[in-house]
Write a protein that holds these residues in place. Structure first.
Motif, PDB file in Angstrom:
ATOM      1  N   UNK A 158      18.951  30.698  38.765  1.00  0.00           N
ATOM      2  CA  UNK A 158      19.444  32.092  39.087  1.00  0.00           C
ATOM      3  C   UNK A 158      19.310  32.937  37.843  1.00  0.00           C
ATOM      4  N   UNK A 159      18.704  33.959  37.847  1.00  0.00           N
ATOM      5  CA  UNK A 159      18.371  34.914  36.779  1.00  0.00           C
ATOM      6  C   UNK A 159      19.339  36.153  37.024  1.00  0.00           C
ATOM      7  N   UNK A 160      20.292  36.375  36.250  1.00  0.00           N
ATOM      8  CA  UNK A 160      20.957  37.569  36.367  1.00  0.00           C
ATOM      9  C   UNK A 160      20.388  38.497  35.588  1.00  0.00           C
ATOM     10  N   UNK A 161      20.034  39.651  36.101  1.00  0.00           N
ATOM     11  CA  UNK A 161      19.548  40.912  35.460  1.00  0.00           C
ATOM     12  C   UNK A 161      20.461  42.011  35.419  1.00  0.00           C
ATOM     13  N   UNK A 162      21.165  42.135  34.390  1.00  0.00           N
ATOM     14  CA  UNK A 162      22.184  43.212  34.333  1.00  0.00           C
ATOM     15  C   UNK A 162      21.536  44.606  33.443  1.00  0.00           C
ATOM     16  N   UNK A 163      21.899  45.452  34.171  1.00  0.00           N
ATOM     17  CA  UNK A 163      21.825  46.879  33.774  1.00  0.00           C
ATOM     18  C   UNK A 163      22.651  47.385  32.537  1.00  0.00           C
ATOM     19  N   UNK A 164      22.217  47.606  31.331  1.00  0.00           N
ATOM     20  CA  UNK A 164      23.065  47.977  30.319  1.00  0.00           C
ATOM     21  C   UNK A 164      22.657  49.480  29.926  1.00  0.00           C
ATOM     22  N   UNK A 165      22.091  50.292  30.783  1.00  0.00           N
ATOM     23  CA  UNK A 165      21.841  51.539  30.409  1.00  0.00           C
ATOM     24  C   UNK A 165      23.080  52.376  30.328  1.00  0.00           C
ATOM     25  N   UNK A 166      23.004  53.319  29.798  1.00  0.00           N
ATOM     26  CA  UNK A 166      24.283  54.482  29.532  1.00  0.00           C
ATOM     27  C   UNK A 166      24.802  54.593  30.881  1.00  0.00           C
ATOM     28  N   UNK A 167      24.271  54.866  31.777  1.00  0.00           N
ATOM     29  CA  UNK A 167      24.808  55.380  33.044  1.00  0.00           C
ATOM     30  C   UNK A 167      26.007  54.140  33.663  1.00  0.00           C
ATOM     31  N   UNK A 168      25.610  52.863  33.097  1.00  0.00           N
ATOM     32  CA  UNK A 168      26.550  51.918  33.336  1.00  0.00           C
ATOM     33  C   UNK A 168      27.895  51.824  32.722  1.00  0.00           C
ATOM     34  N   UNK A 169      28.048  53.094  31.892  1.00  0.00           N
ATOM     35  CA  UNK A 169      29.495  53.218  31.257  1.00  0.00           C
ATOM     36  C   UNK A 169      30.193  54.191  32.107  1.00  0.00           C
ATOM     37  N   UNK A 170      29.600  54.678  33.298  1.00  0.00           N
ATOM     38  CA  UNK A 170      30.331  55.481  33.839  1.00  0.00           C
ATOM     39  C   UNK A 170      31.742  54.810  34.436  1.00  0.00           C
ATOM     40  N   UNK A 171      32.738  55.463  34.454  1.00  0.00           N
ATOM     41  CA  UNK A 171      34.140  54.992  34.789  1.00  0.00           C
ATOM     42  C   UNK A 171      34.408  55.255  36.476  1.00  0.00           C
ATOM     43  N   UNK A 172      33.216  55.228  37.322  1.00  0.00           N
ATOM     44  CA  UNK A 172      33.882  55.374  38.877  1.00  0.00           C
ATOM     45  C   UNK A 172      34.181  54.205  39.278  1.00  0.00           C
ATOM     46  N   UNK A 173      34.176  52.935  38.352  1.00  0.00           N
ATOM     47  CA  UNK A 173      34.796  51.636  38.816  1.00  0.00           C
ATOM     48  C   UNK A 173      35.537  51.348  37.454  1.00  0.00           C
ATOM     49  N   UNK A 174      36.888  50.763  37.546  1.00  0.00           N
ATOM     50  CA  UNK A 174      37.459  50.689  36.401  1.00  0.00           C
ATOM     51  C   UNK A 174      37.028  49.193  35.695  1.00  0.00           C
ATOM     52  N   UNK A 175      36.922  48.993  34.384  1.00  0.00           N
ATOM     53  CA  UNK A 175      37.076  50.235  33.382  1.00  0.00           C
ATOM     54  C   UNK A 175      36.011  50.885  33.291  1.00  0.00           C
ATOM     55  N   UNK A 176      34.711  50.394  33.410  1.00  0.00           N
ATOM     56  CA  UNK A 176      33.649  50.955  33.832  1.00  0.00           C
ATOM     57  C   UNK A 176      32.757  50.109  34.417  1.00  0.00           C
ATOM     58  N   UNK A 177      31.379  50.700  34.939  1.00  0.00           N
ATOM     59  CA  UNK A 177      30.568  49.673  35.735  1.00  0.00           C
ATOM     60  C   UNK A 177      30.260  48.571  34.803  1.00  0.00           C
ATOM     61  N   UNK A 178      29.863  48.497  33.706  1.00  0.00           N
ATOM     62  CA  UNK A 178      29.197  47.366  32.873  1.00  0.00           C
ATOM     63  C   UNK A 178      30.300  46.408  32.512  1.00  0.00           C
ATOM     64  N   UNK A 179      31.587  46.654  32.384  1.00  0.00           N
ATOM     65  CA  UNK A 179      32.396  45.862  32.210  1.00  0.00           C
ATOM     66  C   UNK A 179      33.027  45.059  33.510  1.00  0.00           C
ATOM     67  N   UNK A 180      32.983  46.003  34.515  1.00  0.00           N
ATOM     68  CA  UNK A 180      33.207  45.220  35.940  1.00  0.00           C
ATOM     69  C   UNK A 180      32.171  44.349  36.348  1.00  0.00           C
ATOM     70  N   UNK A 181      31.184  44.523  35.844  1.00  0.00           N
ATOM     71  CA  UNK A 181      30.000  43.770  36.244  1.00  0.00           C
ATOM     72  C   UNK A 181      30.192  42.377  35.515  1.00  0.00           C
ATOM     73  N   UNK A 182      30.370  42.446  34.083  1.00  0.00           N
ATOM     74  CA  UNK A 182      30.692  41.276  33.549  1.00  0.00           C
ATOM     75  C   UNK A 182      31.526  40.309  33.758  1.00  0.00           C
ATOM     76  N   UNK A 183      32.783  41.076  34.334  1.00  0.00           N
ATOM     77  CA  UNK A 183      33.817  40.337  34.855  1.00  0.00           C
ATOM     78  C   UNK A 183      33.525  39.531  35.907  1.00  0.00           C
ATOM     79  N   UNK A 184      32.918  40.067  36.903  1.00  0.00           N
ATOM     80  CA  UNK A 184      32.559  39.490  38.102  1.00  0.00           C
ATOM     81  C   UNK A 184      31.568  38.328  37.683  1.00  0.00           C
ATOM     82  N   UNK A 185      30.775  38.643  37.030  1.00  0.00           N
ATOM     83  CA  UNK A 185      29.637  37.592  36.664  1.00  0.00           C
ATOM     84  C   UNK A 185      30.220  36.134  36.017  1.00  0.00           C
TER      85      UNK A 185
END
Length: 206
Positions: free
Chosen positions: A1-28
């Motif tokens: 399985x290859x996990x491809x994670x978006x790290x563009x600036x828009x992933x810093x949006x805080x419409x999910x807490x604490x932000x999209x990127x940190x939420x995605x990392x926690x889920x992974x």
């Protein structure tokens, strides 16, 4: 399985807490125990894609790499979905017994690349894309919090206008369909990779 994670600036949006990127990392991190016995790799992408961890059964190393992923992990610029798909496809090589699944975690914005063509080539090699879309299709402004001061500010473009990020669900759906995979719109709600894994990845692996 290859996990491809978006790290563009828009992933810093805080419409999910604490932000999209940190939420995605926690889920992974939460998902990894379910992937024991398989090999998992990690690609970070924005304007470019970079293989941060090739396919490995060593999840300890993978976690270390994941912990250090941030928006500075790859070259900036607009998100190009074609790049991680091609990098992941190449990363699988010719190995036959691995789960040939790309777990694409992104807000789905794409700037001038050809992701559908890349997805078709992946499909020809027996690779499926499970696309997980973060964000709001109606669009949301990006707010970032300064870790030093706690001050929250709106991200603006060169002309001072607020940057709006939109989930492009139609594109992600197409990438999944082309590869006989699945598209899961996480939106701005709670992402539960564990149940997504059971519903979609298990059936792709076995």
């Amino acid at each position: 399985i290859m996990i491809a994670l978006d790290v563009s600036r828009s992933m810093l949006a805080e419409d999910v807490a604490p932000n999209r990127l940190e939420r995605a990392k926690a889920e992974i991190r939460d998902l990894l125990p379910y992937l024991q016995g398989d090999q998992v790799g990690l690609i970070a992408f924005a304007g470019r894609a970079s293989v941060l961890c090739p396919l490995t059964p060593d999840f300890g190393f993978l976690r270390l790499v994941l912990d250090n992923v941030d928006t500075g992990s790859v070259a900036r610029g607009g998100t190009r979905l074609e790049e991680p798909i091609r990098k992941a496809t190449a990363g699988f090589g010719t190995t036959g017994d691995l789960a040939r699944v790309i777990l694409l975690i992104t807000d789905g914005e794409d700037h001038d690349s050809f992701p559908v063509e890349a997805a078709r080539e992946a499909a020809e090699r027996g690779i499926r894309i499970l696309a997980i879309g973060f964000g709001d299709e109606a669009g949301s402004e990006i707010f970032v919090t300064d870790p030093r001061t706690g001050a929250r500010r709106r991200v603006t473009d060169a002309d001072g206008r607020p940057v709006v990020t939109r989930l492009d669900g139609a594109l992600l759906r197409e990438l999944a369909l082309v590869t006989d995979g699945a598209y899961v719109p996480a939106g701005t709600g709670v992402l539960d990779l564990e149940s997504i894994f059971e519903a979609h990845i298990l059936s792709l692996i076995h």
